[in-house]
Every structure is written in structure tokens, then in C-alpha cells.
Scaffold this motif. Structure first.
Motif, PDB file in Angstrom:
ATOM      1  N   SER A   1       0.835  -1.207   0.000  1.00 17.45           N
ATOM      2  CA  SER A   1       0.000   0.000   0.000  1.00 17.45           C
ATOM      3  C   SER A   1       0.870   1.257   0.000  1.00 17.45           C
ATOM      4  N   GLN A   2       1.999   1.207   0.711  1.00 17.15           N
ATOM      5  CA  GLN A   2       2.915   2.353   0.710  1.00 17.15           C
ATOM      6  C   GLN A   2       3.553   2.538  -0.661  1.00 17.15           C
ATOM      7  N   LEU A   3       3.888   1.434  -1.314  1.00 13.02           N
ATOM      8  CA  LEU A   3       4.462   1.518  -2.655  1.00 13.02           C
ATOM      9  C   LEU A   3       3.457   2.060  -3.655  1.00 13.02           C
ATOM     10  N   GLU A   4       2.190   1.722  -3.487  1.00 16.51           N
ATOM     11  CA  GLU A   4       1.157   2.251  -4.381  1.00 16.51           C
ATOM     12  C   GLU A   4       1.078   3.769  -4.280  1.00 16.51           C
ATOM     13  N   ASP A   5       1.189   4.285  -3.046  1.00 14.34           N
ATOM     14  CA  ASP A   5       1.207   5.742  -2.867  1.00 14.34           C
ATOM     15  C   ASP A   5       2.451   6.345  -3.515  1.00 14.34           C
ATOM     16  N   LEU A   6       3.600   5.711  -3.315  1.00  9.92           N
ATOM     17  CA  LEU A   6       4.842   6.209  -3.913  1.00  9.92           C
ATOM     18  C   LEU A   6       4.748   6.227  -5.439  1.00  9.92           C
ATOM     19  N   HIS A   7       4.128   5.202  -5.993  1.00 10.57           N
ATOM     20  CA  HIS A   7       3.962   5.133  -7.446  1.00 10.57           C
ATOM     21  C   HIS A   7       3.050   6.256  -7.937  1.00 10.57           C
ATOM     22  N   ALA A   8       1.993   6.545  -7.182  1.00 13.97           N
ATOM     23  CA  ALA A   8       1.066   7.608  -7.573  1.00 13.97           C
ATOM     24  C   ALA A   8       1.763   8.964  -7.631  1.00 13.97           C
ATOM     25  N   PHE A   9       2.803   9.144  -6.804  1.00 12.60           N
ATOM     26  CA  PHE A   9       3.556  10.394  -6.793  1.00 12.60           C
ATOM     27  C   PHE A   9       4.811  10.315  -7.660  1.00 12.60           C
ATOM     28  N   GLU A  10       4.897   9.245  -8.484  1.00  9.38           N
ATOM     29  CA  GLU A  10       6.011   9.044  -9.412  1.00  9.38           C
ATOM     30  C   GLU A  10       7.362   8.952  -8.694  1.00  9.38           C
ATOM     31  N   LEU A  11       7.329   8.380  -7.484  1.00 12.81           N
ATOM     32  CA  LEU A  11       8.561   8.212  -6.711  1.00 12.81           C
ATOM     33  C   LEU A  11       9.166   6.824  -6.891  1.00 12.81           C
ATOM     34  N   ILE A  12       8.389   5.899  -7.456  1.00 17.27           N
ATOM     35  CA  ILE A  12       8.929   4.610  -7.914  1.00 17.27           C
ATOM     36  C   ILE A  12       8.267   4.281  -9.246  1.00 17.27           C
ATOM     37  N   ASP A  13       8.925   3.451 -10.036  1.00 14.69           N
ATOM     38  CA  ASP A  13       8.403   3.111 -11.358  1.00 14.69           C
ATOM     39  C   ASP A  13       7.615   1.814 -11.367  1.00 14.69           C
ATOM     40  N   ASN A  14       8.068   0.834 -10.582  1.00 17.79           N
ATOM     41  CA  ASN A  14       7.542  -0.518 -10.724  1.00 17.79           C
ATOM     42  C   ASN A  14       7.246  -1.120  -9.358  1.00 17.79           C
ATOM     43  N   ILE A  15       5.991  -1.146  -8.958  1.00 20.20           N
ATOM     44  CA  ILE A  15       5.600  -1.695  -7.652  1.00 20.20           C
ATOM     45  C   ILE A  15       5.976  -3.168  -7.551  1.00 20.20           C
ATOM     46  N   ASP A  16       5.604  -3.943  -8.568  1.00 22.44           N
ATOM     47  CA  ASP A  16       5.854  -5.384  -8.512  1.00 22.44           C
ATOM     48  C   ASP A  16       7.348  -5.692  -8.480  1.00 22.44           C
ATOM     49  N   GLY A  17       8.132  -4.887  -9.172  1.00 27.19           N
ATOM     50  CA  GLY A  17       9.577  -5.103  -9.167  1.00 27.19           C
ATOM     51  C   GLY A  17      10.174  -4.911  -7.786  1.00 27.19           C
ATOM     52  N   VAL A  18       9.710  -3.876  -7.068  1.00 26.78           N
ATOM     53  CA  VAL A  18      10.199  -3.638  -5.701  1.00 26.78           C
ATOM     54  C   VAL A  18       9.720  -4.746  -4.777  1.00 26.78           C
ATOM     55  N   MET A  19       8.445  -5.126  -4.897  1.00 31.03           N
ATOM     56  CA  MET A  19       7.900  -6.196  -4.053  1.00 31.03           C
ATOM     57  C   MET A  19       8.634  -7.511  -4.278  1.00 31.03           C
ATOM     58  N   ALA A  20       9.035  -7.767  -5.496  1.00 34.47           N
ATOM     59  CA  ALA A  20       9.698  -9.037  -5.816  1.00 34.47           C
ATOM     60  C   ALA A  20      11.045  -9.165  -5.124  1.00 34.47           C
ATOM     61  N   ARG A  21      11.621  -8.036  -4.720  1.00 32.25           N
ATOM     62  CA  ARG A  21      12.919  -8.082  -4.040  1.00 32.25           C
ATOM     63  C   ARG A  21      12.790  -8.267  -2.536  1.00 32.25           C
ATOM     64  N   MET A  22      11.570  -8.364  -2.028  1.00 26.21           N
ATOM     65  CA  MET A  22      11.344  -8.530  -0.589  1.00 26.21           C
ATOM     66  C   MET A  22      10.736  -9.892  -0.289  1.00 26.21           C
ATOM     67  N   THR A  23      11.297 -10.552   0.711  1.00 30.19           N
ATOM     68  CA  THR A  23      10.814 -11.866   1.114  1.00 30.19           C
ATOM     69  C   THR A  23      10.625 -11.893   2.624  1.00 30.19           C
TER      70      THR A  23
ATOM     71  N   ASN B   1      -5.074   7.936  12.155  1.00 32.26           N
ATOM     72  CA  ASN B   1      -4.502   7.163  11.047  1.00 32.26           C
ATOM     73  C   ASN B   1      -4.687   7.876   9.713  1.00 32.26           C
ATOM     74  N   GLU B   2      -5.853   8.472   9.532  1.00 31.97           N
ATOM     75  CA  GLU B   2      -6.120   9.215   8.300  1.00 31.97           C
ATOM     76  C   GLU B   2      -5.155  10.395   8.167  1.00 31.97           C
ATOM     77  N   ARG B   3      -4.902  11.072   9.291  1.00 32.86           N
ATOM     78  CA  ARG B   3      -3.995  12.217   9.260  1.00 32.86           C
ATOM     79  C   ARG B   3      -2.555  11.776   9.031  1.00 32.86           C
ATOM     80  N   ARG B   4      -2.184  10.622   9.571  1.00 32.30           N
ATOM     81  CA  ARG B   4      -0.839  10.102   9.312  1.00 32.30           C
ATOM     82  C   ARG B   4      -0.653   9.835   7.819  1.00 32.30           C
ATOM     83  N   ALA B   5      -1.693   9.263   7.188  1.00 31.52           N
ATOM     84  CA  ALA B   5      -1.618   9.013   5.746  1.00 31.52           C
ATOM     85  C   ALA B   5      -1.507  10.333   4.985  1.00 31.52           C
ATOM     86  N   TRP B   6      -2.225  11.349   5.439  1.00 30.64           N
ATOM     87  CA  TRP B   6      -2.131  12.688   4.837  1.00 30.64           C
ATOM     88  C   TRP B   6      -0.711  13.231   4.972  1.00 30.64           C
TER      89      TRP B   6
END
Length: 319
Positions: free
Chosen positions: A56-78, A297-302
Motif C-alpha cells: 500500500s505504501q508503494l502504491e502511494d509512492l507510485h502515484a507520486f512518481e517516486l517509484i516506477d515498478n511496484i511489482d519489481g520492488v515487491m519481488a525483491r522482498m521476502t 490514522n487518516e492524518r498520518r496518511a495525509w
């Protein structure tokens, strides 16, 4: 960035010990930079559950163009089930477990048996010196503090604090690794309670609480003073650069003009007692009129989205 980071770790992975908010944030930092990351938490299913938060954090980062590939980053984590899986053949371990000396000491005793001599260990602790939980252990030479600000993938500063036993090679490796994954390194030259960041924050907070206690200003007016005043400059320059630019002849001129005033302000405070319960209740009441408990929690996300906006602007400026 990923090529430099991968060259440093030389095909080995990064181990994350503790899968809470800080540990999950560190996992993003390293995986985003192209490194393989193994996540362990002693609590059942915590490491696996952290992957949902991370996505969910990566999805936000992607929306702000701070990462290119969500699945690629996730694939590097186990998420792994045992501490041994996380640490075996790791180039670097980032520990983010409970802020208690005895808990960290028990972990270090385990790591003494499980890790090789070429694995560097960094602790995310906010104020406990490394010597407090590594003294007498062989791994003390390769263990240090690497204290982040949460979330570390948006606020890049990291304090590197060696103990008297930490080897210079471990400091140099951690410095190079952190810079290679996009963090801003602060070297704390000797152990001191709270390091640098929290010592600075402690002084500001102590005065903020005192001003509320004395009825000088409300919580909101104090927040405005930072948010709409000092904080605007502090978002891109520190206190020394700020005052260097605030007097015609620079920092020495500023010190001569205002040094006595600041000395008198400092002498007007003793801060010998902890914040009293009555004051805590007053601040809590003021804050809850502005932000309900159920809105935290909503404000933290903001907050995180605001940080993403700033990070995106910085990235465009640097390009």
C-alpha cells in the motif's frame, strides 16, 4: 543508485529484523534501491503481514512518481520464518525491534552466534547507545546505530552513531550503503543520549510544552509558528544556515546581535521536572478538538502524502 548499492553488498542481501512501521520502511528503502531484502519478525505472521502494508505504501509512492515498478520492488522482498534465514549471508542487518536494552541485548547474543564477521549490524533505536547492548560481545566492532526518521523512505536523514568499540570499517561501509540507497547521512562522532536529532527535537518540544503550561500560546498557535514560520525555512536549510543568512554579515554578526537574548531565554528555563499529568491532559484536550482520536490514522496518511509531494518536488529539482 542500484548499481552502486549492489556493488557494495556484492550479491548478498539486506536483513530486516523487526517488521513494524520502521522495519517495513527500511525494507522499502533497500528494495527500492535494487537490493534483495529478507524480513523477519519474532511475532507470528508479522513479517508476512508487513508485505501488505508495504504494498500500500508503494502504491502511494507510485502515484507520486517516486517509484516506477511496484511489482519489481515487491519481488525483491521476502518474508522469512526464522532469524537465521534473515541473517545468513547478509551484507547488512537493520534491527528495528522493541526499544528496551535487555531485548536488544538478547537479540545481539543470538546474532553473535548466527552472523559472520563480515555482516554489519545497524540499530534503528531512537536513543539507546550501541554500547548499552553490545558491550563485551565480539560483534560490537561491526555494530552501530543507524537511526532513521519515520518513514525512512520519505525522510532520508539517518544518524550513524558508533560505539567506542565500533570499527571504522563498519562506519565507512554503513555510510556508503546508506548514501547508495538515497539516505542523507549524519555522523554522530560520539555516543550521547538521544543522538543529534532527538536532542534538538527535545529542546523544541520542552519549550513548546512550557509555553502551553504558562498560557503563553495554544498548541495550535505553536504549531502554526513552526508550520507557517520556522518550518518553511527548515524544510530546505538547517539552523546554522538560517542564522547565517539572517544577519547582514553572517553567522558571527547574528551571534553578536542575538546571543545575549538567546542566553537569557535559556536561563529562564530549568526543565527539571517531567511534563506533569495536568499539562499532558490539557495538550491532549486541545489536540483532540482539532483532530479526533479516530482521525489519527487518516492524518498520518495525509502527512505521508505531503512528504511524497515534497519528495517529488525535490526529485524534479535535482533532475
Amino acid at each position: 543508485m542500484s548499481q552502486k548499492a549492489n556493488k557494495l553488498v556484492n550479491g548478498r542481501h539486506i536483513g530486516i529484523i523487526g517488521a513494524g512501521l520502521v522495519g517495513a520502511g527500511w525494507a522499502i528503502v533497500f528494495a527500492r534501491a535494487g537490493l534483495e531484502v529478507k524480513i523477519f519478525d519474532a511475532a507470528p505472521n508479522a513479517a508476512v503481514s508487513s508485505l501488505s502494508l508495504i504494498r500500500s505504501q508503494l502504491e502511494d509512492l507510485h502515484a507520486f512518481e517516486l517509484i516506477d515498478n511496484i511489482d519489481g520492488v515487491m519481488a525483491r522482498m521476502t518474508a522469512v520464518e526464522t532469524l537465521q534465514e534473515a541473517v545468513t549471508d547478509a551484507a547488512y542487518l537493520q534491527e528495528s525491534i522493541l526499544e528496551k536494552v535487555e531485548v536488544k541485548r538478547r537479540l545481539m547474543e543470538e546474532l553473535e552466534e548466527l552472523t559472520s564477521e563480515n555482516t554489519v549490524i545497524g540499530s534503528s533505536t531512537s536513543g539507546i547507545p550501541a554500547s548499552a547492548f553490545t558491550q563485551g560481545l565480539k560483534l560490537a566492532g561491526r555494530t552501530l546505530i543507524a537511526h532513521p526518521v519515520n518513514p525512512p523512505y520519505l525522510v532520508p536523514v539517518v544518524e550513524i552513531v558508533p560505539s567506542p568499540a565500533t570499527l571504522s570499517e563498519a562506519v565507512a561501509f554503513t555510510d556508503a550503503l546508506m548514501q547508495s540507497v538515497g539516505q542523507s547521512v549524519v555522523h554522530v562522532r560520539r555516543e550521547t543520549q538521544g543522538f543529534v536529532l532527538n536532542r534538538l527535537q527535545a529542546v523544541l518540544l520542552r519549550e513548546a510544552w512550557a509555553l502551553v503550561e504558562e498560557g503563553v500560546a495554544t498548541c495550535e498557535d505553536i504549531d502554526k509558528t513552526i508550520r507557517d514560520g520556522l518550518g518553511l525555512r527548515w524544510s530546505f536549510m538547517g539552523p546554522f544556515e538560517t542564522i547565517d543568512l539572517n544577519a547582514p554579515q553572517g553567522v558571527a554578526d547574528y551571534a553578536r546581535r542575538f546571543g545575549r537574548l538567546f542566553q537569557e531565554i535559556a536561563h529562564s528555563r530549568t526543565h527539571e521536572q517531567p511534563w506533569p499529568d495536568e499539562l499532558i491532559a490539557e495538550v491532549e484536550a486541545q489536540r483532540r478538538t482539532i483532530l479526533g482520536q479516530d482521525q489519527l490514522n487518516e492524518r498520518r496518511a495525509w502527512r505521508d502524502r505531503q512528504l511524497m509531494t515534497l519528495a517529488a518536488m525535490r526529485n524534479k529539482k535535482e533532475k
